[in-house]
Design a protein around this motif. Structure first.
Motif, PDB file in Angstrom:
ATOM      1  N   MET A 293      47.836  32.293  -7.689  1.00 14.78           N
ATOM      2  CA  MET A 293      48.645  31.180  -7.202  1.00 14.78           C
ATOM      3  C   MET A 293      47.993  29.833  -7.482  1.00 14.78           C
ATOM      4  SD  MET A 293      51.501  30.390  -5.689  1.00 14.78           S
ATOM      5  CE  MET A 293      52.037  31.884  -4.844  1.00 14.78           C
ATOM      6  N   GLY A 294      46.660  29.784  -7.389  1.00 18.88           N
ATOM      7  CA  GLY A 294      45.974  28.525  -7.666  1.00 18.88           C
ATOM      8  C   GLY A 294      46.225  28.047  -9.081  1.00 18.88           C
ATOM      9  N   THR A 295      46.166  28.955 -10.034  1.00 20.14           N
ATOM     10  CA  THR A 295      46.423  28.603 -11.430  1.00 20.14           C
ATOM     11  C   THR A 295      47.867  28.182 -11.627  1.00 20.14           C
ATOM     12  OG1 THR A 295      44.728  30.161 -12.164  1.00 20.14           O
ATOM     13  CG2 THR A 295      46.337  29.451 -13.797  1.00 20.14           C
ATOM     14  N   PHE A 296      48.776  28.899 -10.992  1.00 17.00           N
ATOM     15  CA  PHE A 296      50.195  28.570 -11.115  1.00 17.00           C
ATOM     16  C   PHE A 296      50.480  27.156 -10.600  1.00 17.00           C
ATOM     17  CE2 PHE A 296      54.478  28.498  -9.218  1.00 17.00           C
ATOM     18  CZ  PHE A 296      55.241  28.745 -10.351  1.00 17.00           C
ATOM     19  N   MET A 297      49.904  26.813  -9.440  1.00 20.38           N
ATOM     20  CA  MET A 297      50.135  25.482  -8.881  1.00 20.38           C
ATOM     21  C   MET A 297      49.444  24.398  -9.698  1.00 20.38           C
ATOM     22  SD  MET A 297      50.124  26.129  -4.742  1.00 20.38           S
ATOM     23  CE  MET A 297      50.457  24.387  -4.443  1.00 20.38           C
ATOM     24  N   SER A 298      48.306  24.731 -10.299  1.00 21.05           N
ATOM     25  CA  SER A 298      47.635  23.728 -11.128  1.00 21.05           C
ATOM     26  C   SER A 298      48.425  23.449 -12.400  1.00 21.05           C
ATOM     27  CB  SER A 298      46.205  24.167 -11.462  1.00 21.05           C
ATOM     28  OG  SER A 298      46.196  25.370 -12.195  1.00 21.05           O
TER      29      SER A 298
ATOM     30  N   ARG B 278      40.088  31.640 -14.956  1.00 20.49           N
ATOM     31  CA  ARG B 278      39.241  32.818 -15.147  1.00 20.49           C
ATOM     32  C   ARG B 278      38.474  33.154 -13.869  1.00 20.49           C
ATOM     33  NH1 ARG B 278      41.738  35.414 -18.371  1.00 20.49           N
ATOM     34  NH2 ARG B 278      40.020  36.897 -18.170  1.00 20.49           N
ATOM     35  N   VAL B 279      37.990  32.122 -13.177  1.00 23.44           N
ATOM     36  CA  VAL B 279      37.284  32.352 -11.912  1.00 23.44           C
ATOM     37  C   VAL B 279      38.222  32.965 -10.881  1.00 23.44           C
ATOM     38  CG1 VAL B 279      36.135  31.217  -9.961  1.00 23.44           C
ATOM     39  CG2 VAL B 279      35.563  30.547 -12.310  1.00 23.44           C
ATOM     40  N   GLU B 280      39.460  32.487 -10.846  1.00 27.61           N
ATOM     41  CA  GLU B 280      40.416  33.021  -9.873  1.00 27.61           C
ATOM     42  C   GLU B 280      40.731  34.486 -10.163  1.00 27.61           C
ATOM     43  OE1 GLU B 280      44.516  31.737  -7.631  1.00 27.61           O
ATOM     44  OE2 GLU B 280      44.269  31.132  -9.724  1.00 27.61           O
ATOM     45  N   ILE B 281      40.899  34.837 -11.422  1.00 31.13           N
ATOM     46  CA  ILE B 281      41.171  36.239 -11.766  1.00 31.13           C
ATOM     47  C   ILE B 281      40.000  37.128 -11.344  1.00 31.13           C
ATOM     48  CG2 ILE B 281      41.529  37.864 -13.661  1.00 31.13           C
ATOM     49  CD1 ILE B 281      43.974  36.197 -12.969  1.00 31.13           C
ATOM     50  N   LEU B 282      38.781  36.696 -11.612  1.00 34.64           N
ATOM     51  CA  LEU B 282      37.604  37.469 -11.209  1.00 34.64           C
ATOM     52  C   LEU B 282      37.538  37.617  -9.688  1.00 34.64           C
ATOM     53  CD1 LEU B 282      34.923  36.009 -13.656  1.00 34.64           C
ATOM     54  CD2 LEU B 282      36.004  38.264 -13.749  1.00 34.64           C
ATOM     55  N   ARG B 283      37.895  36.549  -8.975  1.00 37.55           N
ATOM     56  CA  ARG B 283      37.885  36.601  -7.507  1.00 37.55           C
ATOM     57  C   ARG B 283      38.898  37.601  -6.987  1.00 37.55           C
ATOM     58  NH1 ARG B 283      40.733  34.775  -3.337  1.00 37.55           N
ATOM     59  NH2 ARG B 283      42.285  33.855  -4.743  1.00 37.55           N
ATOM     60  N   LEU B 284      40.098  37.581  -7.551  1.00 38.51           N
ATOM     61  CA  LEU B 284      41.137  38.503  -7.107  1.00 38.51           C
ATOM     62  C   LEU B 284      40.753  39.953  -7.395  1.00 38.51           C
ATOM     63  CD1 LEU B 284      44.338  36.551  -8.235  1.00 38.51           C
ATOM     64  CD2 LEU B 284      43.486  36.849  -5.898  1.00 38.51           C
ATOM     65  N   GLU B 285      40.167  40.184  -8.555  1.00 42.95           N
ATOM     66  CA  GLU B 285      39.750  41.552  -8.898  1.00 42.95           C
ATOM     67  C   GLU B 285      38.633  42.042  -7.978  1.00 42.95           C
ATOM     68  OE1 GLU B 285      40.782  41.428 -13.706  1.00 42.95           O
ATOM     69  OE2 GLU B 285      38.732  41.139 -12.996  1.00 42.95           O
TER      70      GLU B 285
ATOM     71  N   VAL C 100      45.171  28.749  -3.764  1.00 45.28           N
ATOM     72  CA  VAL C 100      44.338  29.870  -3.317  1.00 45.28           C
ATOM     73  C   VAL C 100      44.548  30.138  -1.832  1.00 45.28           C
ATOM     74  CG1 VAL C 100      41.951  30.614  -2.932  1.00 45.28           C
ATOM     75  CG2 VAL C 100      42.590  29.546  -5.107  1.00 45.28           C
ATOM     76  N   ILE C 101      44.564  29.070  -1.033  1.00 48.15           N
ATOM     77  CA  ILE C 101      44.774  29.222   0.416  1.00 48.15           C
ATOM     78  C   ILE C 101      46.151  29.803   0.697  1.00 48.15           C
ATOM     79  CG2 ILE C 101      45.026  27.952   2.590  1.00 48.15           C
ATOM     80  CD1 ILE C 101      42.922  25.982   1.496  1.00 48.15           C
ATOM     81  N   LEU C 102      47.174  29.301  -0.016  1.00 46.52           N
ATOM     82  CA  LEU C 102      48.532  29.814   0.167  1.00 46.52           C
ATOM     83  C   LEU C 102      48.596  31.300  -0.184  1.00 46.52           C
ATOM     84  CD1 LEU C 102      51.533  29.370   0.728  1.00 46.52           C
ATOM     85  CD2 LEU C 102      51.789  28.624  -1.656  1.00 46.52           C
ATOM     86  N   HIS C 103      47.925  31.698  -1.248  1.00 45.31           N
ATOM     87  CA  HIS C 103      47.916  33.098  -1.651  1.00 45.31           C
ATOM     88  C   HIS C 103      47.291  33.977  -0.572  1.00 45.31           C
ATOM     89  CE1 HIS C 103      46.020  36.662  -3.553  1.00 45.31           C
ATOM     90  NE2 HIS C 103      47.159  36.713  -4.239  1.00 45.31           N
ATOM     91  N   GLU C 104      46.191  33.526   0.001  1.00 44.56           N
ATOM     92  CA  GLU C 104      45.522  34.323   1.028  1.00 44.56           C
ATOM     93  C   GLU C 104      46.375  34.434   2.293  1.00 44.56           C
ATOM     94  OE1 GLU C 104      42.848  36.126   0.397  1.00 44.56           O
ATOM     95  OE2 GLU C 104      43.162  35.306  -1.618  1.00 44.56           O
ATOM     96  N   ILE C 105      47.118  33.379   2.622  1.00 45.91           N
ATOM     97  CA  ILE C 105      48.028  33.436   3.766  1.00 45.91           C
ATOM     98  C   ILE C 105      49.124  34.471   3.512  1.00 45.91           C
ATOM     99  CG2 ILE C 105      49.754  32.146   5.090  1.00 45.91           C
ATOM    100  CD1 ILE C 105      48.030  29.662   4.712  1.00 45.91           C
ATOM    101  N   ILE C 106      49.672  34.447   2.291  1.00 41.23           N
ATOM    102  CA  ILE C 106      50.724  35.408   1.937  1.00 41.23           C
ATOM    103  C   ILE C 106      50.185  36.835   1.988  1.00 41.23           C
ATOM    104  CG2 ILE C 106      52.215  36.199   0.056  1.00 41.23           C
ATOM    105  CD1 ILE C 106      52.459  33.267  -0.812  1.00 41.23           C
ATOM    106  N   MET C 107      48.997  37.038   1.452  1.00 39.81           N
ATOM    107  CA  MET C 107      48.413  38.380   1.439  1.00 39.81           C
ATOM    108  C   MET C 107      48.145  38.879   2.859  1.00 39.81           C
ATOM    109  SD  MET C 107      48.313  39.335  -1.692  1.00 39.81           S
ATOM    110  CE  MET C 107      47.273  40.798  -1.543  1.00 39.81           C
TER     111      MET C 107
END
Length: 223
Positions: A47-52, A109-116, A29-36
């Motif tokens: 990204m969090g789900t992918f790394m998990s 599911r939580v990550e998808i909701l957060r991104l949306e 999640v942190i890496l994704h926010e840095i990229i964004m």
């Protein structure tokens, strides 16, 4: 001894796996926010789900190696039979993998909701729906169980030399997949119905579990 084996799925094992999966997920999640924040991307990605996914693969495959070797030597040296050890270890390992996969589903599911919510104007590259198909709650833990038990069996049978079997196997799989991709077999495979994938996955997993059982059937204890 019965308590050591049949109740070996302790809370500390569940908590440890949960901590690792959550920690790796948060890193993603942190890496994704840095990229964004630095790249101006026009889509978002869980990204969090992918790394998990990578974390559960490590836990399911390679962390099992040392655990199975340690518990086998302890159990057999204390008078437990190999059959009883194998069954009890397989059951507690499968339950642990089920928990890990269910936890990953909740986090995804939580990550998808957060991104949306955070990026309402950007599309989400959502692979979660396909990855967490209902049948995956059987096939993924079962597949990781089969591979993990096989790797653990190789570790018991061949010790540190078993890593070469894993490396050679991985290379052969990569070469085989590249050859398959060049022909029509991959297209036919991708067009199979869902139940066919399930049958193939279950058959391969059972074959790996049987191979692992055969390897430790007469395995000596290394203390």
């Amino acid at each position: 001894m019965k308590k050591i084996l049949w109740y070996s799925l302790e809370w500390k094992n569940i908590v440890m796996n949960a901590a690792i999966l959550i920690g790796v997920h948060l890193m993603g999640v942190i890496l994704h926010e840095i990229i964004m924040a630095t790249s101006g991307a026009d889509t978002t990605f869980p990204m969090g789900t992918f790394m998990s996914f990578m974390a559960i693969a490590f836990l399911g495959l390679f962390a099992n190696w040392s655990d199975e070797v340690l518990r086998f030597n302890l159990a057999i040296s204390m008078g437990e039979t190999r059959r009883r050890f194998f069954l009890s270890f397989m059951i507690q390992y499968f339950v642990l993998l089920l928990f890990d996969w269910a936890l990953m589903y909740v986090m995804a599911r939580v990550e998808i909701l957060r991104l949306e919510h955070m990026y309402p104007n950007l599309p989400v590259e959502d692979f979660v729906v396909g990855a967490f198909h209902p049948i995956s709650f059987l096939l993924v833990p079962l597949g990781l169980l089969g591979l993990g038990m096989l790797i653990g069996g190789l570790g018991l049978k061949f010790g540190s030399n078993s890593k070469w079997f894993i490396v050679v196997g991985w290379v052969l799989i990569c070469i085989g997949m590249s050859r398959i991709e060049e022909g029509r077999l991959l297209v036919k495979f991708l067009n199979l119905p869902a139940y066919a994938y399930a049958i193939i996955a279950v058959a391969i997993s059972i074959a790996m579990i049987i191979a692992a059982a055969l390897m430790i059937r007469r395995q000596r204890v290394d203390i």
